[in-house]
Design a protein around this motif. Sequence first.
Motif, mmCIF file in Angstrom:
data_model
loop_
_atom_site.group_PDB
_atom_site.id
_atom_site.type_symbol
_atom_site.label_atom_id
_atom_site.label_comp_id
_atom_site.label_asym_id
_atom_site.label_seq_id
_atom_site.Cartn_x
_atom_site.Cartn_y
_atom_site.Cartn_z
ATOM 1 N N GLU A 156 0.547 -1.498 0.403
ATOM 2 C CA GLU A 156 -0.137 -0.048 0.104
ATOM 3 C C GLU A 156 0.876 1.447 -0.109
ATOM 4 O OE1 GLU A 156 -3.204 2.442 -0.180
ATOM 5 O OE2 GLU A 156 -3.286 0.784 -0.427
ATOM 6 N N ILE A 157 1.557 0.955 0.662
ATOM 7 C CA ILE A 157 2.781 2.085 0.709
ATOM 8 C C ILE A 157 3.774 2.610 -0.770
ATOM 9 C CG2 ILE A 157 5.177 3.258 1.713
ATOM 10 C CD1 ILE A 157 4.667 1.982 4.058
ATOM 11 N N ALA A 158 4.212 1.468 -1.168
ATOM 12 C CA ALA A 158 4.548 1.633 -2.897
ATOM 13 C C ALA A 158 3.360 1.747 -4.227
ATOM 14 C CB ALA A 158 5.054 -0.030 -3.252
ATOM 15 N N ARG A 159 1.986 1.786 -3.967
ATOM 16 C CA ARG A 159 1.117 1.674 -4.382
ATOM 17 C C ARG A 159 0.827 3.110 -4.209
ATOM 18 N NH1 ARG A 159 -4.024 4.080 -4.944
ATOM 19 N NH2 ARG A 159 -3.696 3.899 -2.159
ATOM 20 N N ARG A 160 1.166 4.227 -3.490
ATOM 21 C CA ARG A 160 0.713 5.475 -3.033
ATOM 22 C C ARG A 160 1.514 6.346 -3.948
ATOM 23 N NH1 ARG A 160 -1.363 6.107 2.739
ATOM 24 N NH2 ARG A 160 -3.514 5.309 3.349
ATOM 25 N N ARG A 161 3.088 5.445 -3.889
ATOM 26 C CA ARG A 161 4.582 6.071 -4.771
ATOM 27 C C ARG A 161 3.889 5.857 -6.158
ATOM 28 N NH1 ARG A 161 7.024 10.554 -3.296
ATOM 29 N NH2 ARG A 161 9.067 9.189 -4.668
ATOM 30 N N GLY A 162 3.028 4.967 -6.743
ATOM 31 C CA GLY A 162 3.164 4.934 -7.786
ATOM 32 C C GLY A 162 3.759 3.746 -8.573
ATOM 33 N N VAL A 163 3.864 2.381 -7.445
ATOM 34 C CA VAL A 163 4.947 1.570 -8.116
ATOM 35 C C VAL A 163 4.013 0.306 -7.196
ATOM 36 C CG1 VAL A 163 7.008 0.409 -7.005
ATOM 37 C CG2 VAL A 163 6.792 2.901 -7.186
ATOM 38 N N HIS A 164 3.873 -0.565 -7.879
ATOM 39 C CA HIS A 164 3.153 -2.090 -7.943
ATOM 40 C C HIS A 164 4.074 -3.642 -8.311
ATOM 41 C CE1 HIS A 164 -0.527 0.262 -8.476
ATOM 42 N NE2 HIS A 164 0.361 0.369 -8.906
ATOM 43 N N HIS A 165 4.137 -4.587 -7.722
ATOM 44 C CA HIS A 165 4.438 -5.333 -7.689
ATOM 45 C C HIS A 165 3.906 -6.262 -9.112
ATOM 46 C CE1 HIS A 165 6.581 -9.406 -6.167
ATOM 47 N NE2 HIS A 165 7.113 -8.334 -6.137
ATOM 48 N N LEU A 166 3.114 -6.586 -9.107
ATOM 49 C CA LEU A 166 2.190 -7.339 -10.051
ATOM 50 C C LEU A 166 2.803 -8.788 -10.853
ATOM 51 C CD1 LEU A 166 2.412 -4.652 -12.725
ATOM 52 C CD2 LEU A 166 0.451 -5.395 -11.363
ATOM 53 N N ALA A 167 3.513 -9.726 -9.692
ATOM 54 C CA ALA A 167 4.278 -10.765 -9.873
ATOM 55 C C ALA A 167 4.797 -11.756 -8.379
ATOM 56 C CB ALA A 167 5.529 -10.607 -10.215
ATOM 57 N N LEU A 168 3.129 -11.088 -7.282
ATOM 58 C CA LEU A 168 3.732 -11.994 -6.188
ATOM 59 C C LEU A 168 3.594 -13.240 -5.794
ATOM 60 C CD1 LEU A 168 0.998 -9.379 -4.678
ATOM 61 C CD2 LEU A 168 3.367 -9.697 -4.143
ATOM 62 N N ARG A 169 3.911 -13.475 -5.763
ATOM 63 C CA ARG A 169 4.205 -15.768 -5.519
ATOM 64 C C ARG A 169 5.185 -16.052 -4.385
ATOM 65 N NH1 ARG A 169 7.975 -13.228 -8.281
ATOM 66 N NH2 ARG A 169 10.029 -13.773 -8.873
ATOM 67 N N PRO A 170 4.933 -17.200 -4.094
ATOM 68 C CA PRO A 170 5.284 -17.875 -1.964
ATOM 69 C C PRO A 170 7.203 -17.371 -2.664
ATOM 70 C CG PRO A 170 4.441 -19.133 -3.919
ATOM 71 C CD PRO A 170 4.045 -18.250 -4.298
ATOM 72 N N SER A 171 7.299 -17.228 -3.660
ATOM 73 C CA SER A 171 9.164 -17.945 -3.772
ATOM 74 C C SER A 171 9.660 -15.997 -3.422
ATOM 75 C CB SER A 171 10.001 -17.429 -4.394
ATOM 76 O OG SER A 171 9.401 -16.780 -5.632
ATOM 77 N N VAL A 172 8.263 -15.117 -2.879
ATOM 78 C CA VAL A 172 9.610 -13.287 -3.246
ATOM 79 C C VAL A 172 8.891 -13.393 -1.701
ATOM 80 C CG1 VAL A 172 8.926 -12.887 -5.575
ATOM 81 C CG2 VAL A 172 7.270 -12.532 -3.467
ATOM 82 N N LEU A 173 8.223 -13.770 -0.538
ATOM 83 C CA LEU A 173 7.750 -13.134 0.854
ATOM 84 C C LEU A 173 8.519 -14.196 1.664
ATOM 85 C CD1 LEU A 173 5.677 -11.412 2.157
ATOM 86 C CD2 LEU A 173 4.593 -13.766 2.015
ATOM 87 N N HIS A 174 9.171 -13.520 2.417
ATOM 88 C CA HIS A 174 9.738 -14.112 3.514
ATOM 89 C C HIS A 174 9.757 -13.834 4.544
ATOM 90 C CE1 HIS A 174 13.280 -15.880 0.578
ATOM 91 N NE2 HIS A 174 12.458 -15.022 -0.615
ATOM 92 N N VAL A 175 10.391 -14.275 5.614
ATOM 93 C CA VAL A 175 9.915 -14.357 6.628
ATOM 94 C C VAL A 175 11.313 -13.966 7.504
ATOM 95 C CG1 VAL A 175 8.852 -15.044 9.572
ATOM 96 C CG2 VAL A 175 7.839 -14.759 6.865
ATOM 97 N N SER A 176 12.089 -13.458 8.396
ATOM 98 C CA SER A 176 13.374 -12.775 8.463
ATOM 99 C C SER A 176 13.423 -13.722 9.813
ATOM 100 C CB SER A 176 13.949 -11.955 8.539
ATOM 101 O OG SER A 176 13.414 -11.303 9.351
#
Length: 634
Positions: free
Chosen positions: A130-150
């Motif tokens: 949502e923060i990125a959307r307000r800057r006009g930037v989107h992901h558009l390629a969400l998948r399980p390999s890009v979401l990590h938990v440190s």
Amino acid sequence: MRVLDMEVLVSEVVGRGTVLAGRYRVLSPVVSDLEGASAWEATDQILDRPVRVRILEHGAVAPALDAARRAALVTDARLVRVLDVGTHEGYGYVVSEQLVGQSLARLVAQGPLTADQARAVVGEAASALEIARRRGVHHLALRPSVLHVSPDGRVLLGGLALDAALLGDSGGDARSTTRADAVGLVRLLYAALTGLWPADPRAPQTPGGETLPPAPIVNGAPVAPADLVPGVPNDLDTLCVVTLGPNDDGPHSPGELVRELEPWGEIRTSAAETAALGGPVTAQFPPTGAAAPGGGVPVPSEHDDQDTAPVTVQRQSVRTAFAQQDPPGANRPGTPPPATPRRATGLGAVPSDAETPPTGQPAVAGPGVAQPAAPPPPVVPAVVRRPVAQAAPPPPEPAEEHLDAFGFGDVIGSQDVSTSTRRFDPTALILILVVIAVIVGVVFAFRALFSSLDPSGSSADPDPSPSASAPAVAGEPTPEQPAPEEPVAPVGGPPVIASTTSIDPSDADGEHEEDVAKAYDGDPATFWYTQTYKRDDFAGFKDAVGYVINLTQKTTVSTVTLRTNSNGGNVEIRATDASDPTGGPVLASGPFGPETVFTLDPATETQSLVLWITQLPTAADGAFRLEVTEIALS
């Protein structure tokens, strides 16, 4: 076969030991699930820190580099930061911070996450997008390999804008791209709850390393999570069914999804993951009161997977967070530990048991106190203290802490009170002098102001009237009649630009608002520029982009000179403002060039102008983008 040849060629150019831009040394490859891009572990030799390098081998390299530059403008702790973008021997590269922790694909490989865990992980990712959307930037390629938990319980989301550009997905209008990210987040929520991936039947499956088994499809939609895994809450089950169904229902932006998921609790990882980062990760919420010995990471128990503990909402103030996490008497981060009261002896005041020394000096143990088992500290010169009377000293008073002028604390015992009271503190004297100076200045200012407004001040001149030999000119003001204020001439030299701003009809933040002043700063090496598009009609995202020029005063403007790094396109010039950018007639229009002079017909008296860009010109790299280096008005 061509892709294989390209990979062999890239391996000859970039491999172990390659130094990119004289700074980033490539170490070893890591798994990449996007064709045309390889990932490497590397080291920033200047800052001596680990980084991750993406080598863009073939495909949409130029749009991907531009997307990485746009992603670098978005700052959020949950988004993997883009540190550098460049080219090396004809190949593009993107340097980002290193990804730590396990991906969602590996987390759910051992079993689905609990409902609270899934809500927290996806909720944090939605907040970042949502923060990125307000800057006009989107992901558009969400998948399980890009979401990590440190290991410390943070969510890290990688591939913002870059992965979609590598896949050739340019998105669409603002509504469709925002909706696509919201649906992608719900797919991640479905995967976290079930361990299955609800692929979009209208889009090809992204190839790659970390994949999940496909979710069963019934009537064109994935089966409800509650039918696959028992215990899924009704709100999460309904959210997945409605959003992934055949209709255009559910959240249409990451911000709407945040409101659907909140509140959620803090993300906790197991102690085993913290001790060995290479092992599998299990994100979990600790039950109330279950803490590791010594106040460390909570130790998991056999009931950790039941989610019986109450969830603490993560959104809270810093003061509330410290109040909840720190036990009474614990030291807060960034503050020195409280000193213990000093103890007086026949030889003077000495520290009790183990008084905390000043920063940078080892602790000195008191007399008669056993030394710890650790190696002895280096010898510290003894501090000479003033002897006191041999009589039995009174019991020590509790130490009080008070702040000096810079906000640093100091602990004063009872035996130091007399010394501190004898010190001269010039603060009060300085404040008094400042107040007196201010009062004197105000008095002089008022006297000067009222003396200039006093009509009796003209009596100092015994004969203010003109001489008899000088006849009065018609229309000349007399002493009895004050001269009327002359109107300000509409043209007092060339128009002066006071401020500028950009207009993006699809986003209230405008386009590169941080660079609008570079178009009139007098430096042709700097410029304001629009976003880069694949077509001159803004790729269907919007109809036009505006640039508003605000002048210091209302002035007659006859010409507008634009110096750009672009050619072609079209711009319309109107005498209006940001509230109505298309209001009023078009005073001049035409294409852009290295230096283009637009003559306003007619010359107009105004305080603001709008450059309404209806068609994008071609930039030096062949893309469609406007770069304005300087604006001159006359």
